[in-house]
Design a protein around this motif. Structure first.
Motif, PDB file in Angstrom:
ATOM      1  N   GLU A 134     -36.895 -36.103 -18.151  1.00 20.39           N
ATOM      2  CA  GLU A 134     -37.241 -37.286 -18.946  1.00 20.39           C
ATOM      3  C   GLU A 134     -36.649 -37.192 -20.350  1.00 20.39           C
ATOM      4  N   LYS A 136     -34.117 -35.400 -21.255  1.00 17.39           N
ATOM      5  CA  LYS A 136     -32.653 -35.444 -21.118  1.00 17.39           C
ATOM      6  C   LYS A 136     -32.184 -36.889 -20.969  1.00 17.39           C
ATOM      7  N   ASN A 137     -32.847 -37.667 -20.140  1.00 15.76           N
ATOM      8  CA  ASN A 137     -32.458 -39.064 -19.927  1.00 15.76           C
ATOM      9  C   ASN A 137     -32.666 -39.914 -21.175  1.00 15.76           C
ATOM     10  N   ARG A 138     -33.625 -39.539 -21.995  1.00 16.81           N
ATOM     11  CA  ARG A 138     -33.884 -40.260 -23.248  1.00 16.81           C
ATOM     12  C   ARG A 138     -33.038 -39.713 -24.404  1.00 16.81           C
ATOM     13  N   GLU A 139     -32.156 -38.764 -24.056  1.00 19.67           N
ATOM     14  CA  GLU A 139     -31.253 -38.141 -25.036  1.00 19.67           C
ATOM     15  C   GLU A 139     -32.005 -37.425 -26.150  1.00 19.67           C
TER      16      GLU A 139
END
Length: 261
Positions: A134, A136-139
């Motif tokens: 999560e 990682k996907n939200r940077e």
């Protein structure tokens, strides 16, 4: 509160059954007795197998000797575990490779690693994996993620077993963050489950530095499987100071004890 001894013990048991634990300082205030009197009550109740004394109080007896589910562990002492996680994360440096063992306390480390650069995190914890994905996907997390695969324990939301152990053997880490179910200075650190304990032990063997994260309820407890001796540990992070009668041996074994704020 003016209660006779047996009524005070009954109050303690009611608190244990409803909250899962009691804290000595709180009992002193509520019952309006000395800490020595509370200690005697707890000793009497422990002799009757009605509770288990731990550092700073007592906890409910685990009669089945089975590990609570991940969901149940997650809500126990949540505030203390968040503080421990923050203190543990402060020990991580940029560019490090770290193992994060499964556990409700080690899980609290992850959110405090987002400002670190170029990390590589290896974990067997399914909730930890979900959090990392999560972020990682939200940077919010830019490092690498390795999931240690093997047999899934659905109740505990983790991976264990020989396949997971073999995967760990392929990696070397700077630090291993280990969650435990009990620790005593003469018995070492222990786990409810031998498979989980064996995997954590393997992580420790493949790390330069081993860090144990534990709230106060694990101090003075011994569970089924011995994971390691204190001499195998470099740092312990807890929400309370080390027991006074442990301090000399901890120093002799070069174990640093950090108390979270």
């Amino acid at each position: 509160m003016s209660l006779i001894g047996e009524e005070r013990k009954e109050y303690i048991l009611n608190q244990i059954n409803s909250e899962g634990k009691v804290i000595t300082n709180e009992l002193v205030e509520v019952l309006q007795v000395s800490s020595e009197t509370v200690r005697r009550y707890l000793e009497d109740l422990e002799e009757s197998n009605k509770l288990k004394r731990v550092y700073g109080g007592a906890v409910k007896v685990n009669r089945s000797r089975e590990e609570p589910s991940h969901l149940n562990r997650k809500v126990l002492n949540a505030q203390e575990k968040r503080k421990i996680g923050k203190a543990a994360a402060a020990l991580v440096q940029d560019n490090e490779v770290i193992f994060i063992d499964d556990g409700s306390t080690t899980l609290q480390i992850i959110e405090h690693l987002l400002n670190k650069e170029n990390l590589t995190i290896l974990t067997n914890s399914i909730p930890a994996l979900h959090s990392l994905i999560e972020y990682k996907n939200r940077e919010l997390y830019a490092g690498e993620i390795f999931f240690i695969g093997g047999k899934v324990s659905s109740l505990q939301s983790r991976v264990v077993g020989s396949l997971a152990e073999k995967m760990v053997e392929h990696f070397y880490a700077d630090k291993a963050f280990i969650s435990i179910d009990g620790m005593m200075i003469d018995k070492g650190i222990t786990s409810f489950d031998e498979k989980r304990g064996q995997l954590a032990k393997k992580m420790m063997e493949h790390a330069k530095m081993n860090l144990v994260v534990s709230d106060h309820t694990k101090i003075g407890m011994v569970q089924f499987y011995k994971m390691a001796d204190f001499r195998d540990i470099d740092v312990i992070v807890s929400n309370v100071p080390a027991p006074e009668d442990w301090e000399a041996e901890l120093e002799q074994m070069h174990v640093e004890w950090i108390t979270s704020e």
